[in-house]
Design an enzyme around this catalytic site. Structure first.
Site, PDB file in Angstrom:
ATOM      1  CG  ASP A  78      -0.274  -0.221   2.523  1.00  0.00           C
ATOM      2  OD1 ASP A  78       0.809  -0.837   2.547  1.00  0.00           O
ATOM      3  OD2 ASP A  78      -0.807   0.211   3.558  1.00  0.00           O
ATOM      4  CD  GLU A 136       3.599  -1.084   7.298  1.00  0.00           C
ATOM      5  OE1 GLU A 136       3.947  -1.067   8.490  1.00  0.00           O
ATOM      6  OE2 GLU A 136       3.564  -0.067   6.581  1.00  0.00           O
TER       7      GLU A 136
END
Length: 391
Positions: A78, A136
């Site tokens: 991400d 994350e």
């Protein structure tokens, strides 16, 4: 196996992968195009995988020609909510989204390692699992717990991950046994009072006063209540209150983070903050909503896994590239969730360039020298093979 020389030959290909990922940066739980890009390259390598794991996660598997244990290599997927300010041809396309934490390079490391390992299956004893993990940055939840819940890592004997690090010289690899990164918790405290005319404060209850008292009081939880030998940080990032200069504020929001390494300190600070918030609200005749989210645990590297990384660094790059650090960072990583269940280690990859402005992680001008891509890929491949050969 000389993975560094093999990886150098893949340099242009790795740059292509990284730039494609960078251009298609997506936020936590929205990694749709990112996962498609990863699957495209896994298909090209003819590596089987399972998708939609814990959201948009992907777990691929390379089976060596010889039996053995199972090792996992993890990359986060991400990006962050910020507009990129770099003037580059492959600038992030999605508005207000940017890979300013280097996750595009982490995915490239693992894809590069996958290509190397898949081409050397005859020398692999066991299996290598490639973990592409979403979310994350979604603290305090993170994407790692959902990956673990899938059960697809239940057979993994060790797991390794990395993070690019602008504070370290280019190409240096830093690691330490034990605590590498901190517990990361998020607290939100909302004080509630009663509005009144600013000229008649006795007719209301001032929420700003309660908020200010709380922010001042919690400083002693570190300076006076925490062992000076234990690292801990309490930071208030947001303080929101009031609607007008001559109206007493009815509500005050205090929003911040607590970073610790000791679980004892973590629990004590949580309790002490709660007691302070409730006492301040009571003595001021107000009320409070106290919310404390226990987020990512401290990242604790396992001893034998650290040795695997150290030996791999020396083998791939030479001993001069290894940095054995003594102090952990107060930043956090949800890779820590894996290390609570599976032995393993996490290391930092230096990307700092001497004599140049090195923008920090989470900066909208964050940038990296793409020469690191083939190096990071070679090291990950080396770590996987070394673990399997030694076990």
């Amino acid at each position: 196996m000389n993975f560094l020389e093999q990886s150098k030959k893949n340099h242009d290909f790795l740059v292509k992968i990284r730039r494609e990922l960078h251009m298609n940066a997506e936020t936590s739980q929205n990694e749709v195009e990112t996962s498609k890009i990863i699957m495209k390259y896994l298909d090209e390598f003819n590596i089987p995988y399972k998708s939609e794991i814990g959201g948009h996660g992907i777990i691929a598997e390379i089976k060596g020609d010889n039996d053995g244990k199972t090792v996992a290599l993890r990359a986060d997927m991400d990006a962050l909510e910020m507009e990129e300010e770099n003037d580059i041809d492959f600038k992030a396309k999605n508005k207000n989204v940017m890979h300013s934490c280097g996750h595009d390079s982490h995915m490239t490391f693992v894809l590069g390692a996958a290509k190397l390992l898949n081409e050397n299956k005859n020398k692999i004893n066991g299996k290598v699992k490639l973990v592409f993990q979403p979310a994350e940055e979604l603290s305090p939840i993170g994407g790692a717990p959902k990956i673990l819940e899938s059960g697809l890592l239940n057979d993994v004997d060790a797991i390794f991950g990395s993070h690019v690090w602008p504070d370290l010289p280019f190409g240096k690899i830093a690691i330490k046994e034990g605590a590498m990164m901190a517990n990361s918790d998020h607290f939100t405290v909302k004080f509630r009072g009663a509005s009144s005319h600013a000229a008649k404060p006795h007719e209301g209850v001032d929420a700003i006063v309660m908020g200010v008292q709380f922010v001042n009081a919690i400083q002693t939880l570190i300076s006076r209540n925490t062992d000076p030998m234990n690292s801990a940080v309490l930071t208030v990032g947001r303080f929101i209150a009031g609607t007008r200069y001559n109206v007493m504020a009815e509500e005050c929001l205090v929003d911040g983070t607590c970073r610790t390494f000791s679980e004892e300190d973590r629990q004590r600070i949580y309790e002490d903050m709660k007691n302070l918030a409730e006492a301040i609200a009571s003595v001021n005749h107000g009320s409070v909503d106290y919310n404390y989210g226990f987020g990512y645990p401290a990242l604790l590297n396992e001893k034998s896994s650290v040795e695997i990384v150290k030996n791999s660094v020396k083998e791939v790059f030479g001993e001069e590239s290894l940095l054995e650090i003594s102090k952990p960072a107060m930043t956090a990583e949800d890779f820590a969730f894996y290390l609570e269940k599976i032995k393993g280690a996490f290391y930092w990859v230096g990307i700092g360039t001497e004599g140049e402005k090195n923008y920090p992680l989470h900066s909208n001008k964050f940038f990296l020298n793409e020469e690191i891509l083939h190096r990071g890929s070679a090291l990950m491949a080396g770590i996987a093979v070394n673990f399997l050969n030694e076990n």
